[in-house]
Design a protein around this motif. Structure first.
Motif, PDB file in Angstrom:
ATOM      1  N   UNK A  41       0.840  -1.198   0.000  1.00  0.00           N
ATOM      2  CA  UNK A  41       0.000   0.000   0.000  1.00  0.00           C
ATOM      3  C   UNK A  41       0.874   1.246   0.000  1.00  0.00           C
ATOM      4  N   UNK A  42       0.446   2.249  -0.736  1.00  0.00           N
ATOM      5  CA  UNK A  42       1.132   3.542  -0.804  1.00  0.00           C
ATOM      6  C   UNK A  42       0.298   4.539  -0.010  1.00  0.00           C
ATOM      7  N   UNK A  43       0.535   4.616   1.305  1.00  0.00           N
ATOM      8  CA  UNK A  43      -0.261   5.474   2.179  1.00  0.00           C
ATOM      9  C   UNK A  43       0.581   6.673   2.597  1.00  0.00           C
ATOM     10  N   UNK A  44       0.159   7.852   2.156  1.00  0.00           N
ATOM     11  CA  UNK A  44       0.839   9.082   2.566  1.00  0.00           C
ATOM     12  C   UNK A  44       0.146   9.687   3.785  1.00  0.00           C
ATOM     13  N   UNK A  45      -1.201   9.617   3.799  1.00  0.00           N
ATOM     14  CA  UNK A  45      -1.956  10.198   4.920  1.00  0.00           C
ATOM     15  C   UNK A  45      -3.303   9.504   5.043  1.00  0.00           C
ATOM     16  N   UNK A  69       0.750  10.419  -4.502  1.00  0.00           N
ATOM     17  CA  UNK A  69       0.418  11.248  -5.666  1.00  0.00           C
ATOM     18  C   UNK A  69      -0.835  12.079  -5.422  1.00  0.00           C
ATOM     19  N   UNK A  70      -1.400  11.982  -4.223  1.00  0.00           N
ATOM     20  CA  UNK A  70      -2.579  12.767  -3.875  1.00  0.00           C
ATOM     21  C   UNK A  70      -3.902  12.131  -4.271  1.00  0.00           C
ATOM     22  N   UNK A  71      -3.878  10.881  -4.691  1.00  0.00           N
ATOM     23  CA  UNK A  71      -5.108  10.180  -5.068  1.00  0.00           C
ATOM     24  C   UNK A  71      -5.769   9.587  -3.817  1.00  0.00           C
ATOM     25  N   UNK A  72      -7.110   9.663  -3.780  1.00  0.00           N
ATOM     26  CA  UNK A  72      -7.866   9.124  -2.661  1.00  0.00           C
ATOM     27  C   UNK A  72      -8.187   7.657  -2.917  1.00  0.00           C
ATOM     28  N   UNK A  73      -7.993   6.811  -1.897  1.00  0.00           N
ATOM     29  CA  UNK A  73      -8.306   5.386  -1.980  1.00  0.00           C
ATOM     30  C   UNK A  73      -9.174   5.003  -0.788  1.00  0.00           C
TER      31      UNK A  73
END
Length: 87
Positions: A41-45, A69-73
């Motif tokens: 998983x690529x979790x920034x926030x 990249x600022x995409x919401x998941x």
């Protein structure tokens, strides 16, 4: 003249901000992904996590997050409820 420039700048910022969706709006439109064990998983926030019910059972939970990249998941995964006694 300075007031006119400040007014134009404020109007531009207002229009630019209105065109962007909020994370809550993007999360509502994002498809729900099912978590698989070992998935990278690529979790920034983390934006939101669902509550875990007070039951003694495996239940689904959801996490809404932003990647780098600022995409919401929206990720759905299984957790154990909090209602099991330890005794």
């Amino acid at each position: 003249m300075k007031n006119f420039i400040a007014l134009l700048l404020a109007a531009y910022c207002g229009f630019a901000g209105a065109a962007q969706n909020t994370p809550a709006e993007e999360a509502a439109a994002a498809p729900v992904q099912q978590y698989a064990y070992g998935q990278q998983l690529d979790i920034a926030r983390v934006l939101e996590m669902s509550g875990i019910p007070d039951v003694c059972n495996v239940v689904p939970a959801r996490m809404t997050y932003l990647d780098h990249q600022g995409q919401v998941h929206v990720l759905e995964y299984q957790v154990m409820g909090t209602g099991c006694s330890q005794g």
